[in-house]
Scaffold this active site. Sequence first.
Site, PDB file in Angstrom:
ATOM      1  N   GLY A  52       1.010  -1.098   0.174  1.00  0.00           N
ATOM      2  CA  GLY A  52      -0.153   0.115  -0.088  1.00  0.00           C
ATOM      3  C   GLY A  52       0.751   1.281  -0.095  1.00  0.00           C
ATOM      4  N   GLN A  57       3.103  10.077   1.225  1.00  0.00           N
ATOM      5  CA  GLN A  57       4.114   9.249   1.240  1.00  0.00           C
ATOM      6  C   GLN A  57       5.128   9.616  -0.120  1.00  0.00           C
ATOM      7  OE1 GLN A  57       2.244   5.289   2.470  1.00  0.00           O
ATOM      8  NE2 GLN A  57       4.454   5.306   3.086  1.00  0.00           N
ATOM      9  N   LEU A 116       6.770   2.024   4.601  1.00  0.00           N
ATOM     10  CA  LEU A 116       8.062   2.534   3.882  1.00  0.00           C
ATOM     11  C   LEU A 116       8.407   3.767   4.232  1.00  0.00           C
ATOM     12  CD1 LEU A 116       6.066   1.424   0.384  1.00  0.00           C
ATOM     13  CD2 LEU A 116       8.013   0.085   1.531  1.00  0.00           C
ATOM     14  N   HIS A 157      -4.248   0.830   7.581  1.00  0.00           N
ATOM     15  CA  HIS A 157      -2.929   1.593   7.646  1.00  0.00           C
ATOM     16  C   HIS A 157      -2.804   2.761   6.527  1.00  0.00           C
ATOM     17  CE1 HIS A 157       1.693   1.090   7.815  1.00  0.00           C
ATOM     18  NE2 HIS A 157       1.484   1.765   6.676  1.00  0.00           N
ATOM     19  N   GLU A 158      -3.432   2.463   5.542  1.00  0.00           N
ATOM     20  CA  GLU A 158      -3.431   3.732   4.450  1.00  0.00           C
ATOM     21  C   GLU A 158      -4.267   4.668   4.846  1.00  0.00           C
ATOM     22  OE1 GLU A 158      -0.940   3.608   2.797  1.00  0.00           O
ATOM     23  OE2 GLU A 158      -0.333   1.302   3.074  1.00  0.00           O
TER      24      GLU A 158
HETATM   25 NI    NI Z   1       2.667   3.119   5.871  1.00  0.00          NI
END
Ligand code: NI
Length: 202
Positions: A52, A57, A116, A157-158
């Site tokens: 994801g 990000q 990430l 999470h996203e």
């Molecule tokens: Ni993340």
Amino acid sequence: MSAEDVLPIVQCGDPVLRRPAQPVDPAVLRTGALRRLIAQMRATMEAAPGVGLAAPQVGVGIQLAVVQDGPERWEHLTEEERAARERTALPFTVLANPVVTPAAGDGMVGFYEGCLSVPGLTALVARHRAVRVRALDEHGEPIDQVLSGWPARIVQHEADHLGGRLYLDRAETRSLSTADTYARLWAGRPPADAAAALGFTL
Ligand code: NI
């Protein structure tokens, strides 16, 4: 999709990861104006590799995320680990303006997660086992799905990223491990073993 589509991933400490992202205008999706950004996000997620990626990000503060999971992402897991995580295939999906709510009566489940934007670390996070996801897709069309297991974890999470939250905000901090330590001590073992040894409750 090409290598030049891969964007640098913003790392924790950058305020863009901590600001609530702005809603996407559905008309902008319908005109295809975000098509290139979506392609870049997909390429970046695949190159990482990850399951994801949220627009903040890559430095863009809008409520847009891409998700995808499948066998090529879980080949490091044993069949037992995959089953424990309820890790099932999640086709590539674009989520704009997602609203994620718990699916009634399905409880919480704790597993190790990474991000990430927080490289080299992993920690245990309790998430809703099942959620309802309402969003718009890349064409501005409505999505309304109930997901469970790992796909539910991914979208939680996203969605957190789009609210300016990182998984560490929800993590059991006593579980925090470097990726190396996790691989050495806890990979392949039930979270209860780490809980007992590190002093946290599940
Ligand atoms: Ni993340």
